[in-house]
Design a protein around this motif. Structure first.
Motif, PDB file in Angstrom:
ATOM      1  N   GLN A  44      93.984  37.446  -2.887  1.00 22.66           N
ATOM      2  CA  GLN A  44      93.384  36.981  -4.139  1.00 22.66           C
ATOM      3  C   GLN A  44      92.973  35.516  -4.017  1.00 22.66           C
ATOM      4  O   GLN A  44      91.885  35.133  -4.460  1.00 22.66           O
ATOM      5  N   ILE A  45      93.832  34.706  -3.423  1.00 19.01           N
ATOM      6  CA  ILE A  45      93.530  33.282  -3.245  1.00 19.01           C
ATOM      7  C   ILE A  45      92.292  33.123  -2.374  1.00 19.01           C
ATOM      8  O   ILE A  45      91.398  32.328  -2.691  1.00 19.01           O
ATOM      9  N   ALA A  46      92.208  33.885  -1.290  1.00 18.60           N
ATOM     10  CA  ALA A  46      91.049  33.795  -0.398  1.00 18.60           C
ATOM     11  C   ALA A  46      89.758  34.161  -1.123  1.00 18.60           C
ATOM     12  O   ALA A  46      88.735  33.486  -0.976  1.00 18.60           O
ATOM     13  N   VAL A  47      89.798  35.219  -1.924  1.00 14.91           N
ATOM     14  CA  VAL A  47      88.605  35.644  -2.668  1.00 14.91           C
ATOM     15  C   VAL A  47      88.192  34.569  -3.675  1.00 14.91           C
ATOM     16  O   VAL A  47      87.004  34.215  -3.771  1.00 14.91           O
ATOM     17  N   LEU A  48      89.143  34.039  -4.410  1.00 15.87           N
ATOM     18  CA  LEU A  48      88.823  33.017  -5.411  1.00 15.87           C
ATOM     19  C   LEU A  48      88.319  31.733  -4.769  1.00 15.87           C
ATOM     20  O   LEU A  48      87.409  31.093  -5.303  1.00 15.87           O
ATOM     21  N   ARG A  49      88.893  31.358  -3.626  1.00 14.34           N
ATOM     22  CA  ARG A  49      88.390  30.168  -2.908  1.00 14.34           C
ATOM     23  C   ARG A  49      86.938  30.388  -2.488  1.00 14.34           C
ATOM     24  O   ARG A  49      86.107  29.489  -2.608  1.00 14.34           O
ATOM     25  N   TYR A  50      86.636  31.581  -1.981  1.00 15.10           N
ATOM     26  CA  TYR A  50      85.264  31.886  -1.587  1.00 15.10           C
ATOM     27  C   TYR A  50      84.329  31.764  -2.792  1.00 15.10           C
ATOM     28  O   TYR A  50      83.257  31.168  -2.699  1.00 15.10           O
ATOM     29  N   GLU A  51      84.734  32.343  -3.911  1.00 12.09           N
ATOM     30  CA  GLU A  51      83.899  32.292  -5.110  1.00 12.09           C
ATOM     31  C   GLU A  51      83.696  30.859  -5.602  1.00 12.09           C
ATOM     32  O   GLU A  51      82.634  30.527  -6.121  1.00 12.09           O
ATOM     33  N   MET A  52      84.710  30.021  -5.438  1.00  9.20           N
ATOM     34  CA  MET A  52      84.571  28.613  -5.846  1.00  9.20           C
ATOM     35  C   MET A  52      83.616  27.865  -4.917  1.00  9.20           C
ATOM     36  O   MET A  52      82.848  27.024  -5.350  1.00  9.20           O
ATOM     37  N   GLU A  53      83.679  28.195  -3.632  1.00  9.28           N
ATOM     38  CA  GLU A  53      82.832  27.521  -2.648  1.00  9.28           C
ATOM     39  C   GLU A  53      81.403  28.053  -2.627  1.00  9.28           C
ATOM     40  O   GLU A  53      80.492  27.361  -2.189  1.00  9.28           O
ATOM     41  N   HIS A  54      81.204  29.287  -3.080  1.00  8.88           N
ATOM     42  CA  HIS A  54      79.880  29.925  -3.045  1.00  8.88           C
ATOM     43  C   HIS A  54      79.526  30.506  -4.409  1.00  8.88           C
ATOM     44  O   HIS A  54      79.371  31.724  -4.541  1.00  8.88           O
ATOM     45  N   VAL A  56      77.554  31.783  -7.619  1.00 11.73           N
ATOM     46  CA  VAL A  56      76.256  32.428  -7.812  1.00 11.73           C
ATOM     47  C   VAL A  56      75.588  31.742  -8.992  1.00 11.73           C
ATOM     48  O   VAL A  56      76.131  31.713 -10.089  1.00 11.73           O
ATOM     49  N   HIS A  57      74.441  31.140  -8.738  1.00  9.95           N
ATOM     50  CA  HIS A  57      73.689  30.457  -9.792  1.00  9.95           C
ATOM     51  C   HIS A  57      72.232  30.869  -9.699  1.00  9.95           C
ATOM     52  O   HIS A  57      71.692  31.044  -8.616  1.00  9.95           O
ATOM     53  N   VAL A  58      71.622  31.019 -10.854  1.00 11.60           N
ATOM     54  CA  VAL A  58      70.186  31.291 -10.926  1.00 11.60           C
ATOM     55  C   VAL A  58      69.506  29.975 -11.261  1.00 11.60           C
ATOM     56  O   VAL A  58      69.839  29.333 -12.253  1.00 11.60           O
ATOM     57  N   VAL A  99      76.222  27.101 -19.080  1.00 11.80           N
ATOM     58  CA  VAL A  99      77.488  27.166 -19.828  1.00 11.80           C
ATOM     59  C   VAL A  99      78.338  28.326 -19.299  1.00 11.80           C
ATOM     60  O   VAL A  99      79.534  28.166 -19.034  1.00 11.80           O
ATOM     61  N   ALA A 100      77.711  29.473 -19.108  1.00 13.12           N
ATOM     62  CA  ALA A 100      78.438  30.645 -18.600  1.00 13.12           C
ATOM     63  C   ALA A 100      78.963  30.395 -17.187  1.00 13.12           C
ATOM     64  O   ALA A 100      80.106  30.722 -16.882  1.00 13.12           O
ATOM     65  N   ASN A 101      78.124  29.794 -16.332  1.00 12.19           N
ATOM     66  CA  ASN A 101      78.552  29.477 -14.969  1.00 12.19           C
ATOM     67  C   ASN A 101      79.738  28.522 -14.974  1.00 12.19           C
ATOM     68  O   ASN A 101      80.676  28.681 -14.199  1.00 12.19           O
TER      69      ASN A 101
END
Length: 183
Positions: A44-54, A56-58, A99-101
């Protein structure tokens, strides 16, 4: 044990203190669940770290491009036509997306902090155990090895490994019991 038994302290000297015994048993079950879920915690920590580092933004450009190439449903609107309102719609959408991001990023960050705190606590408490007991816990729970494989790796009998595991869980229960009312 190299420190006074917190379990004895919590349970008191009287034999009729079933509520405290139940609390200690609940803490022991909690400790076992935390140890068993340690590998999942790391994932879980690895997945969340990835999401924080990458994240998704439009981008605004991507939104305007998408609107520019959109085909209107109205007969009077030509394909690729951008109305005067498109820019304002895109900017309003971008503000809401930002705001959502930010909210998503804050949620991920809070969850990551919580999980890392839990991981660090487990690792710290296991680090407080004697060397053999800590090794047994790490091999059995952190690396998912069987008690037989653990015993072989440590050069001890399976029975000795099982006793070390039981003692380690008891010591961890005592450590977690110290802060049971604080959590």
């Amino acid at each position: 044990s190299c420190f006074p038994s917190v379990v004895s302290f919590i349970c008191g000297r009287s034999s009729g203190n079933e509520r405290n015994l139940l609390m200690v048993e609940n803490i022991k079950n909690y400790v076992i669940r935390e140890l068993e879920s340690y590998p999942w915690l790391l994932r879980q920590i690895a997945v969340l770290r990835y999401e924080m580092e990458h994240p998704v933004h439009v981008s605004a450009e991507e939104m305007v491009d998408a609107m520019n190439y959109a085909r209107g449903d109205c007969i009077r609107t030509a394909p690729g036509h951008v109305s005067d309102k498109t820019f304002y719609i895109a900017m309003n959408y971008q503000q809401k997306a930002d705001v959502a991001n930010n909210e998503i990023s804050e949620e991920i960050s809070a969850k990551l902090l919580e999980l890392e705190r839990k991981k660090n606590r487990i690792e710290y408490y296991v680090g407080m155990l004697n060397s053999r007991n800590a090794s047994v816990i790490r091999l059995c729970f952190f690396e998912g090895k069987t008690i037989e494989d653990t015993a072989e790796e440590l050069g001890i009998s399976a029975k000795t490994a099982q006793i070390a595991k039981k003692r380690a869980i008891e010591e961890l229960t005592e450590l977690f019991a110290l802060t049971a009312t604080v959590d």
